[in-house]
Write an enzyme that holds these catalytic residues in place. Sequence first.
Site, PDB file in Angstrom:
ATOM      1  N   CYS A  45       7.101  -1.095   2.093  1.00 16.73           N
ATOM      2  CA  CYS A  45       7.396  -0.074   1.578  1.00 16.73           C
ATOM      3  C   CYS A  45       8.797   0.619   2.331  1.00 16.73           C
ATOM      4  O   CYS A  45       9.884  -0.096   1.942  1.00 16.73           O
ATOM      5  CB  CYS A  45       6.438   0.897   1.764  1.00 16.73           C
ATOM      6  SG  CYS A  45       6.760   2.393   0.721  1.00 16.73           S
ATOM      7  N   HIS A  49       2.078  -1.462  -1.973  1.00 14.13           N
ATOM      8  CA  HIS A  49       0.868  -1.108  -0.857  1.00 14.13           C
ATOM      9  C   HIS A  49      -0.365  -2.031  -1.118  1.00 14.13           C
ATOM     10  O   HIS A  49      -1.421  -1.520  -1.266  1.00 14.13           O
ATOM     11  CB  HIS A  49       0.536   0.317  -0.823  1.00 14.13           C
ATOM     12  CG  HIS A  49       1.950   1.013  -0.214  1.00 14.13           C
ATOM     13  ND1 HIS A  49       2.063   1.080   1.242  1.00 14.13           N
ATOM     14  CD2 HIS A  49       2.565   1.894  -0.774  1.00 14.13           C
ATOM     15  CE1 HIS A  49       3.023   1.794   1.220  1.00 14.13           C
ATOM     16  NE2 HIS A  49       3.452   2.535   0.101  1.00 14.13           N
ATOM     17  N   GLU A  85      -2.081  -3.282   1.025  1.00 16.02           N
ATOM     18  CA  GLU A  85      -2.780  -3.089   2.373  1.00 16.02           C
ATOM     19  C   GLU A  85      -3.626  -1.839   2.007  1.00 16.02           C
ATOM     20  O   GLU A  85      -4.708  -1.552   2.761  1.00 16.02           O
ATOM     21  CB  GLU A  85      -2.219  -2.835   3.497  1.00 16.02           C
ATOM     22  CG  GLU A  85      -1.382  -1.528   3.900  1.00 16.02           C
ATOM     23  CD  GLU A  85      -0.118  -1.206   2.892  1.00 16.02           C
ATOM     24  OE1 GLU A  85       0.515  -0.019   2.948  1.00 16.02           O
ATOM     25  OE2 GLU A  85       0.439  -2.248   2.078  1.00 16.02           O
ATOM     26  N   ARG A 115      -4.279  15.675  -1.509  1.00 15.00           N
ATOM     27  CA  ARG A 115      -3.340  16.231  -0.711  1.00 15.00           C
ATOM     28  C   ARG A 115      -2.203  17.285  -1.432  1.00 15.00           C
ATOM     29  O   ARG A 115      -1.904  18.277  -1.073  1.00 15.00           O
ATOM     30  CB  ARG A 115      -2.651  15.305   0.482  1.00 15.00           C
ATOM     31  CG  ARG A 115      -3.577  15.061   1.688  1.00 15.00           C
ATOM     32  CD  ARG A 115      -2.785  14.344   2.694  1.00 15.00           C
ATOM     33  NE  ARG A 115      -1.891  13.326   2.301  1.00 15.00           N
ATOM     34  CZ  ARG A 115      -2.561  11.923   2.285  1.00 15.00           C
ATOM     35  NH1 ARG A 115      -3.764  11.794   2.786  1.00 15.00           N
ATOM     36  NH2 ARG A 115      -1.733  11.103   1.902  1.00 15.00           N
TER      37      ARG A 115
END
Length: 310
Positions: free
Chosen positions: A142, A233, A235, A247
């Site tokens: 990233c 991503h 992961e 959020r």
Amino acid sequence: MPIRIPDDLPARKTLEDEGVNVMDSSRAARQDIRPLEIGLLNLMPNKERTETQFTRLIGSTPLQVDLTLVRVTEHQSKNTPEDYLNSFYSTWEEVRNRKFDGFIVTGAPIANIPFEEVRYWPEMLDIMDWTQTNVHHTMFICWGAQAALHHFHGTKRYRMAEKAFGVFRHEVVNTRSPYLRGFSDSPMIPVSRYNDIDRTTLGPDLEVLIDNPDIGISMLGDEKHRAVHFLNHLEYDNRSLADEYDRDISAGLTTPPPANLFPNGDTTATPENRWRSHAHLLFQNWINEIYQTTPYDMAEIGYETSKTGA
């Protein structure tokens, strides 16, 4: 074979509950093969969650891995207690004289800041150059990938019209890459970023490995620098995008729900993980390729001719 991490690291219980084979220090000392030395430079504010995500994937390899958690020296964390960092992390200054078979540089939530204005950018420059002399192979993730592409290749990034946010189908461009062995032709990959890479600034030393013409490049091979750059991503766990969405909503933002994450688009439902198998496969392939090509004598790392293919 197992991964060796600090005995008291909170991620240990999570990994053991999931069936990941975790080794303690005393057991590791009795092994008579050289473990792979892998470092994780964790730039994310939630250190514990990020280290758990990566150790989960690294720990699924059949090889013994010694994992060193690393943080930048010139940065005071606002989200992780100093006692935690002192217990489980080394600063880069403390490891800069070591050699690593593999090294991972994570993303960081600073997408809107020009690289040169990032407070720890001078240290990042040193770290990226250091990977060329002290690391056999590096995986940049990233923001870490954007930073490395900018530094090593002069690659430009630009702000997209809207945030790419969700789980999107991608195309495996190079099916012969050792890092993509066993990948399906069109894996689903989590994406969460505001910036994309300007394809016109990609140099001849970079090879597109995974792509999406609408969302952007996902993975680049960089044989010259013994690296891969993963811009998204794999992961992530199944709640990562959902928690980011929550959020944003709590902060009063009008972020749309992450695409293709919630069953039937129901944001109250449990998110579906459609990428887990490819995440494990990528890291197993990466670690296996390191094992096949890294020098047995770690003193030779950084001086060897690259044998890794992109």
